[in-house]
Design an enzyme around this catalytic site. Sequence first.
Site, short mmCIF file in Angstrom:
data_model
loop_
_atom_site.label_atom_id
_atom_site.label_comp_id
_atom_site.label_asym_id
_atom_site.label_seq_id
_atom_site.Cartn_x
_atom_site.Cartn_y
_atom_site.Cartn_z
N ASN A 294 7.93 -5.86 -1.33
CA ASN A 294 7.89 -4.72 -0.34
C ASN A 294 6.45 -4.37 0.31
O ASN A 294 5.62 -3.98 -0.37
CB ASN A 294 8.26 -3.23 -1.05
CG ASN A 294 8.25 -2.08 -0.13
OD1 ASN A 294 7.85 -2.28 1.06
ND2 ASN A 294 9.03 -1.02 -0.27
N ARG B 97 13.97 4.42 11.87
CA ARG B 97 12.77 5.12 12.17
C ARG B 97 11.84 4.55 13.17
O ARG B 97 12.45 4.30 14.20
CB ARG B 97 11.89 4.61 10.36
CG ARG B 97 12.74 5.16 9.13
CD ARG B 97 11.95 4.75 8.17
NE ARG B 97 10.55 5.71 8.07
CZ ARG B 97 9.78 5.80 7.19
NH1 ARG B 97 9.80 4.66 6.21
NH2 ARG B 97 8.65 6.48 7.21
N HIS C 180 12.92 -3.01 1.27
CA HIS C 180 12.38 -1.63 1.88
C HIS C 180 13.26 -0.41 1.40
O HIS C 180 14.34 -0.81 1.47
CB HIS C 180 12.25 -1.71 3.39
CG HIS C 180 11.46 -2.84 3.92
ND1 HIS C 180 9.96 -2.70 3.95
CD2 HIS C 180 11.66 -3.84 4.44
CE1 HIS C 180 9.54 -3.73 4.43
NE2 HIS C 180 10.54 -4.50 4.88
N TYR D 257 11.83 7.86 0.65
CA TYR D 257 11.44 7.09 -0.64
C TYR D 257 12.15 7.56 -1.74
O TYR D 257 11.61 6.75 -2.84
CB TYR D 257 9.92 7.08 -0.65
CG TYR D 257 9.38 6.47 0.61
CD1 TYR D 257 9.47 5.16 1.25
CD2 TYR D 257 8.32 7.16 1.49
CE1 TYR D 257 9.14 4.73 2.43
CE2 TYR D 257 8.07 6.84 2.51
CZ TYR D 257 8.28 5.61 3.21
OH TYR D 257 7.52 5.23 4.18
N ARG E 277 5.48 10.80 -1.88
CA ARG E 277 5.66 10.49 -0.52
C ARG E 277 7.19 11.25 -0.16
O ARG E 277 8.00 11.61 -0.91
CB ARG E 277 5.85 8.95 -0.32
CG ARG E 277 4.38 8.28 -0.67
CD ARG E 277 4.38 6.88 -0.25
NE ARG E 277 4.49 6.59 1.06
CZ ARG E 277 4.54 5.36 1.74
NH1 ARG E 277 4.56 4.41 1.12
NH2 ARG E 277 4.53 5.28 3.05
N GLU F 105 12.62 -9.60 0.80
CA GLU F 105 11.79 -8.56 1.42
C GLU F 105 12.72 -7.31 1.08
O GLU F 105 13.84 -7.18 1.56
CB GLU F 105 11.84 -8.63 2.94
CG GLU F 105 10.89 -7.74 3.61
CD GLU F 105 10.87 -7.64 5.17
OE1 GLU F 105 11.59 -8.98 5.65
OE2 GLU F 105 10.56 -6.88 5.80
N ALA G 35 3.48 -0.76 4.51
CA ALA G 35 2.97 -0.81 6.14
C ALA G 35 2.46 -2.19 6.40
O ALA G 35 2.36 -2.68 7.35
CB ALA G 35 1.54 0.05 6.19
N PRO H 188 0.75 -1.22 0.20
CA PRO H 188 -0.07 0.09 0.04
C PRO H 188 1.00 1.35 0.06
O PRO H 188 2.02 1.33 0.62
CB PRO H 188 -1.00 0.01 1.31
CG PRO H 188 -0.13 -1.22 2.19
CD PRO H 188 0.53 -2.15 1.15
N ASN H 189 0.34 2.09 -0.65
CA ASN H 189 0.96 3.68 -0.84
C ASN H 189 2.15 3.74 -1.64
O ASN H 189 2.69 4.79 -1.91
CB ASN H 189 1.10 4.15 0.66
CG ASN H 189 -0.30 4.40 1.22
OD1 ASN H 189 -1.10 5.00 0.86
ND2 ASN H 189 -0.35 3.92 2.17
C1 DQA Z 1 8.49 0.94 3.51
C2 DQA Z 1 8.65 1.00 5.17
C3 DQA Z 1 7.36 0.83 5.67
O1 DQA Z 1 7.32 1.10 7.22
C4 DQA Z 1 6.19 1.91 5.20
O2 DQA Z 1 5.02 1.64 5.80
C5 DQA Z 1 6.17 1.78 3.67
C6 DQA Z 1 7.35 1.71 2.74
C7 DQA Z 1 9.64 1.30 2.81
O3 DQA Z 1 9.95 0.77 1.40
O4 DQA Z 1 10.60 1.75 3.44
O5 DQA Z 1 5.04 2.30 2.98
O6 DQA Z 1 8.20 -0.33 3.31
#
Ligand code: DQA
Length: 154
Positions: free
Chosen positions: A80, A113, A106, A29, A24, A104, A83, A16-17
């Site tokens: 990825n 963070r 990120h 990011y 963002r 995985e 959240a 998501p997002n």
């Molecule tokens: C994320 C890190 C997560 O905590 C966050 O909610 C994201 C992106 C990252 O790629 O750094 O949406 O997965």
Amino acid sequence: MTTGRRAPRILIIHGPNLNMLGRRDASWYGRSTLEEINAEIRQAAHVLGMEAETFQSNHEGAIVEKLQQAVSGYDAVIINPAAYTHTSIAIRDALEILDIPVIEVHLSNIYKREAFRHWSFVADVATARIAGFGKAGYIMAVEAIAKMVGRTQS
Ligand code: DQA
């Protein structure tokens, strides 16, 4: 599993997002859009003789269903979960079913963070994790998979 001579296939899942990348917080990011990142992932896979299929959803169930499709026909998954990393037992359980490498990724270093981002439901069912390298992390994951499936020398 790799079968015959077809190109190894990687499924890339964005949670998501991540469709909002470019809007963002760039300090975590970067400035690239998801479309730009996906194009770079596909190109990196192509150069290494592999195919990359990309998928993004803001919905937990849609991600679970896509992972269920990966039980056959794919050689590796890059995910990825965004959240959902920190909340989703359903995505974890779907990943646990797979017997192919799962990386995985990120964009940000989640350990620099908020404390709620330090926990990952995915970490111990993933083969490996890359975090904090921005979009380059996806390319690192593609290159690592190439080694795992024997497309390049380790
Ligand atoms: C994320 C890190 C997560 O905590 C966050 O909610 C994201 C992106 C990252 O790629 O750094 O949406 O997965």
